[in-house]
Design an enzyme around this catalytic site. Structure first.
Site, PDB file in Angstrom:
ATOM      1  N   SER A  72       0.901  -1.412   0.139  1.00  0.00           N
ATOM      2  CA  SER A  72      -0.487   0.083   0.046  1.00  0.00           C
ATOM      3  C   SER A  72       0.270   1.334   0.417  1.00  0.00           C
ATOM      4  O   SER A  72       0.395   2.203  -0.116  1.00  0.00           O
ATOM      5  CB  SER A  72      -0.880   0.648   1.000  1.00  0.00           C
ATOM      6  N   LYS A  75       0.203   3.111  -2.618  1.00  0.00           N
ATOM      7  CA  LYS A  75      -0.781   4.056  -3.080  1.00  0.00           C
ATOM      8  C   LYS A  75      -0.625   5.665  -3.330  1.00  0.00           C
ATOM      9  O   LYS A  75      -0.920   6.318  -3.243  1.00  0.00           O
ATOM     10  CB  LYS A  75      -1.932   3.955  -2.387  1.00  0.00           C
ATOM     11  N   TYR A 199      -3.174  -2.312 -10.409  1.00  0.00           N
ATOM     12  CA  TYR A 199      -3.098  -2.655  -8.802  1.00  0.00           C
ATOM     13  C   TYR A 199      -1.798  -2.995  -8.093  1.00  0.00           C
ATOM     14  O   TYR A 199      -1.424  -2.563  -7.648  1.00  0.00           O
ATOM     15  CB  TYR A 199      -3.970  -1.818  -8.670  1.00  0.00           C
ATOM     16  N   TYR A 251      -4.554   3.178   7.847  1.00  0.00           N
ATOM     17  CA  TYR A 251      -5.445   3.137   8.170  1.00  0.00           C
ATOM     18  C   TYR A 251      -6.973   3.098   8.748  1.00  0.00           C
ATOM     19  O   TYR A 251      -6.514   4.289   9.639  1.00  0.00           O
ATOM     20  CB  TYR A 251      -5.852   0.964   7.521  1.00  0.00           C
ATOM     21  N   VAL A 269       0.684  -3.664   4.085  1.00  0.00           N
ATOM     22  CA  VAL A 269       0.684  -5.455   4.404  1.00  0.00           C
ATOM     23  C   VAL A 269       2.156  -5.948   4.633  1.00  0.00           C
ATOM     24  O   VAL A 269       2.304  -6.791   4.932  1.00  0.00           O
ATOM     25  CB  VAL A 269      -0.202  -5.171   4.378  1.00  0.00           C
TER      26      VAL A 269
HETATM   27  N1  LIG Z   1      -2.712  -2.641   3.074  1.00  0.00           N
HETATM   28  C1  LIG Z   1      -1.807  -3.455   1.671  1.00  0.00           C
HETATM   29  O1  LIG Z   1      -0.875  -2.765   1.705  1.00  0.00           O
HETATM   30  C2  LIG Z   1      -2.563  -4.160   1.253  1.00  0.00           C
HETATM   31  C3  LIG Z   1      -2.223  -4.117  -0.071  1.00  0.00           C
HETATM   32  C4  LIG Z   1      -2.557  -5.424  -0.896  1.00  0.00           C
HETATM   33  N2  LIG Z   1      -1.941  -5.754  -2.280  1.00  0.00           N
HETATM   34  C5  LIG Z   1      -3.981  -5.255  -1.214  1.00  0.00           C
HETATM   35  O2  LIG Z   1      -4.809  -4.953  -2.600  1.00  0.00           O
HETATM   36  O3  LIG Z   1      -4.537  -6.499  -0.068  1.00  0.00           O
END
Ligand SMILES: NC(=O)CC[C@H](N)C(=O)O
Length: 325
Positions: A72, A75, A199, A251, A269
């Site tokens: 993430s 992003k 993505y 988050y 994650v």
């Molecule tokens: N929180 C994350 O890092 C989520 C990224 C992961 N690739 C997902 O889409 O679930």
């Protein structure tokens, strides 16, 4: 380097090493992400940090050189890239800037709030939308744009970890559900499978703490690259990205992180955290001129944030008085 500065630098690194060892054991309070099998295979006890100052001086400790996928953290980059290409108003017409207080992959708000505009680009719904907005007719073109953007700002050619990509691609039912919903409501700028490919590939770009610390530094300096003496990103876009990192980057733990650490940050994650300290007037702080910070600790908590990494950052923020508040 003068004697005093040298002693200060040695002390900083000594302290960092000591704190990394102190917080490493926190890993036992979480576990590696299991919904992406390739991430679950990481050694949960790893913990590393890299701090880069505007002079280019680096302070590192622990497992700072271990490669991991951005997840993430990417992003932030795709949001900035989309804003640079389309302009901020175009992007914000398609993705909002409100925190959710829900899990990063939650679906609930899309249907509860008509017309289903994703709440922010730091959660999956918003990030899939931003990825679909990247310029190009095919996933390949969109990714090439993103890679070129990444290289332009960091000087690094991005590498994709194919194993992690495939592992997630095969297990991405929830992201697929989000993308289908966004397609139905008209927020996706391309086909579902195409947006997912972009993505999930951007999430699989491999980095080390050094690379995310460098991006953090560019954000700390409002898009100015101090070593190239060049404005590589527009100030207004960077400021918007930092506001989103502060309010949504961790988050449903973003409020706690702002309260306990007080720095704009983005987690992933795989256990990465990209954060930064803006220049400030605290002459007693070692990072008065700002810095970028990259952390890696793959054992994550229920919100998807590195357990040891967050604890280490909390300690650093208190000891070095580096909060933005
Ligand atoms: N929180 C994350 O890092 C989520 C990224 C992961 N690739 C997902 O889409 O679930």
């Amino acid at each position: 380097m003068g004697g005093k500065a040298l002693i200060q630098q040695v002390l900083l690194v000594d302290e960092l090493e000591q704190w990394v060892e102190q917080y490493r054991s926190k890993a036992s309070e979480g576990k590696c992400a299991s919904y992406i099998p390739a991430l679950y295979r990481a050694d949960p006890n790893q913990l590393g940090i890299c701090i880069i100052e505007p002079t280019g001086k680096m302070h590192t400790a622990g497992d700072w050189e271990v490669p991991f996928t951005m997840q993430s953290i990417s992003k932030v980059i795709s949001f900035i890239a989309a804003c640079c290409y389309h302009g901020i108003p175009y992007v914000l017409d398609r993705v909002d800037v409100e925190p959710t207080g829900d899990a990063f992959n939650s679906i609930i708000r899309l249907e509860m709030h008509k017309p289903g505009k994703p709440f922010n680009p730091m959660i999956n719904a918003g990030a899939i939308t931003t990825s679909s907005l990247l310029p190009g007719q095919t996933p390949d073109h969109k990714l090439r744009y993103l890679y070129a953007f990444f290289s332009k700002i960091t000087g690094i050619t991005p590498m994709v970890n194919e194993e992690v990509f495939l592992s997630e691609w095969e297990n991405s039912h929830r992201n697929r559900a989000l993308a289908h919903y966004l397609k139905d409501t008209g927020y996706l700028a391309c086909e579902v499978e195409e947006a997912l490919e972009v993505y999930l590939t951007q999430c699989s770009i491999e980095v080390t703490t050094e690379q995310i610390a460098l991006i953090g530094l560019l954000l700390a300096l409002d898009g100015f690259h101090p070593l190239r003496n060049e404005q590589v990103l527009p100030k207004d876009v960077v400021r918007l990205a930092k506001a989103l990192m502060l309010t949504c980057g961790m988050y449903d733990a973003s409020g706690k992180f702002a309260a306990n650490v007080g720095l704009p940050a983005k987690s992933g994650v795989s256990g990465g955290i990209m954060t930064l300290v803006p220049a400030n007037r605290k002459t007693h702080s070692p990072f008065q001129y700002g810095c970028g910070i990259g952390i890696f600790g793959p054992s994550i908590d229920g919100c998807g944030n590195s357990v040891a990494g967050v604890s280490l950052l909390k300690h650093i923020a208190q000891e070095w008085d580096v909060t933005i508040f």
